[in-house]
Design an enzyme around this catalytic site. Structure first.
Site, PDB file in Angstrom:
ATOM      1  N   SER A 314       0.739  -1.276   0.142  1.00 26.56           N
ATOM      2  CA  SER A 314      -0.155  -0.151   0.058  1.00 26.56           C
ATOM      3  C   SER A 314       0.815   1.318   0.074  1.00 26.56           C
ATOM      4  O   SER A 314       1.453   1.776  -0.854  1.00 26.56           O
ATOM      5  CB  SER A 314      -0.807   0.051   1.226  1.00 26.56           C
ATOM      6  N   ASP A 325      10.530   5.628  -9.662  1.00 30.28           N
ATOM      7  CA  ASP A 325      10.651   6.178 -10.920  1.00 30.28           C
ATOM      8  C   ASP A 325      10.977   7.623 -11.238  1.00 30.28           C
ATOM      9  O   ASP A 325      11.327   7.947 -12.446  1.00 30.28           O
ATOM     10  CB  ASP A 325       8.838   6.262 -11.105  1.00 30.28           C
ATOM     11  N   LYS A 339      -0.797  -3.710  -3.912  1.00 25.72           N
ATOM     12  CA  LYS A 339      -1.971  -3.197  -3.309  1.00 25.72           C
ATOM     13  C   LYS A 339      -2.110  -1.953  -4.032  1.00 25.72           C
ATOM     14  O   LYS A 339      -1.508  -0.925  -3.422  1.00 25.72           O
ATOM     15  CB  LYS A 339      -2.316  -2.884  -1.790  1.00 25.72           C
TER      16      LYS A 339
END
Length: 427
Positions: A314, A325, A339
């Protein structure tokens, strides 16, 4: 669970088993419900919320208008009959994360903002395919953790009762209890069944632990984040500032076994490491996207390695995905839990509650990590035996060179330092 200024949403349907059960994030009342609490009005309130917000506009290929007519045409003599119909209605969506909670279950889901819980200290979810109850992660230093419960353990029985067909709310009702009392869990792990007899306790959670470490890569700041609770951001800021004051050369951020928490906490912490770039995007059923971005207020720009494992879920995946990223940190360890669904949690008029999947979240590059997770940049696997030795039997080895994942992070940071030195000398 995820909370924004405009609404409460859950990124992972996870329940920490405690007297005040939490979903890794907070519950926040969104004002008064729209209807009075008569049985039919409650049913219609739930139907309306799903109708307006559910992420799948086809409602799992179900005629949602016909569902409303079907359940409002019935007669109800009490709230319990209404609760049963609501659960039947939601079951048609075949989404284990969209669920109704009666007043007691809803109360047990709410966060105790003091950070003190009573229970065994595990975070669970229901597998979307198998419908089995799965441990996302044990909370560090809790009874479940000390007894050896691991991420991805499947809960087969609770005190001798099969969990087949059981949802997370029912599991919480069976597992929670008074401090000092015991609960027996039958676990399936790698094809083998194991029995655990766990004593419940009061649990005080401190989300951030940090220290300065002398390593072959130099003086490293080590920060372990256990949970994205309401005070995690404040503690993280304090940790970074104090380590900056000690002139550490780089950082290791340890998210292993972190089951998630508040979205605003993960975004806040991401901004402490990122000066610019997208942190996370959420996409609703209309395809509308909301983005959280960095604001040029990073507390440090020093090299960073992030440790993750299958218990990182999560909000942990939001943070590690943002750092990966944006090429801000190197992710080391194993594939995370996976999740990526967003839920809104709504209080209803009679004290019950509804969690409804309203969106999914993507990492800055657009990756949907639901059911897959974050792939590390550098994979370092540990066997279950290694994990138990490291986290339970020989804790003194954790975050030392005898910890294979930490050692790899130090190796990477050492190479980065050497490259930076070479570049500086060439200039």
């Amino acid at each position: 669970m995820v909370i924004t200024k405009s609404r409460l949403v859950l990124g992972a349907t996870a329940v920490t088993l405690s007297t005040i059960a939490v979903t890794s994030l907070g519950i926040h009342s969104r004002g008064q419900a729209l209807f009075k609490a008569s049985p039919k009005e409650l049913i219609d309130e739930v139907w309306q919320i799903v109708h307006r917000q559910y992420v799948d506009g086809t409602f799992n290929q179900v005629d949602w208008q016909a569902v409303r007519k079907q359940y409002l045409s019935k007669s109800y003599s009490n709230q319990q009959e209404a609760y049963k119909s609501i659960r039947e209605m939601l079951k048609k969506l075949e989404d284990p994360y969209t669920r109704f909670m009666d007043p007691e279950e809803f109360k047990n889901m709410q966060v105790d903002t003091s950070g003190e819980l009573t229970g065994i200290g595990i975070t669970i979810s229901q597998d979307e395919k198998t419908k089995q109850l799965v441990v996302i992660s044990p909370i560090e230093d809790t009874p479940a953790f000390k007894m050896g419960i691991l991420a991805k353990d499947v809960i087969l029985e609770i005190d001798g009762k099969s969990t087949e067909g059981m949802d997370t709310n029912q599991a919480v009702s069976l597992i929670r209890g008074e401090a000092g009392s015991n609960v027996k869990l039958k676990i399936l792990r790698n094809g083998q069944k194991k029995q655990f007899d766990i004593t419940r306790a009061r649990i005080e959670i401190h989300p951030v632990k940090f220290s300065e470490k002398q390593t072959p890569a130099g003086k490293i700041g080590y920060i372990r984040l256990n949970q994205f609770s309401a005070n995690a951001g404040k503690e993280m800021k304090d940790a970074i500032n104090k380590l900056e004051g000690k002139n550490v050369s780089a950082y290791v951020l340890d998210l292993r076994g972190n089951p998630g928490g508040l979205l605003f906490s993960s975004v806040d912490i991401a901004r402490m490491w990122l000066d610019k770039g997208t942190i996370v995007s959420t996409i609703n059923r209309q395809g509308e996207q909301e983005r959280e971005i960095a604001r040029g207020r990073a507390l440090t720009t020093k090299p960073l390695a992030v440790l993750v494992d299958k218990g990182s879920a999560s909000a942990s995946e939001i943070l590690s995905g943002a750092l990966q990223d944006n090429k801000r940190g190197v992710i080391v360890g194993t594939q995370t839990f996976g999740k990526g669904l967003v839920q809104s949690v709504r209080p209803l008029e009679d004290g019950s509650g509804l969690a409804v999947t309203i969106a999914k979240y993507h990492t800055p590059s657009g990756k949907d990590i639901n059911k897959h997770g974050i792939d590390p940049d550098v994979k370092v696997d540990l066997t279950d035996a290694q994990r138990q030795d490291l986290w339970l039997k020989e804790r003194e080895k954790l975050a030392t060179l005898e910890d294979p994942q930490f050692a790899k992070a130090i190796e990477i940071l050492g190479k980065q330092a050497a490259q930076n030195t070479t570049t500086t000398n060439n200039n």
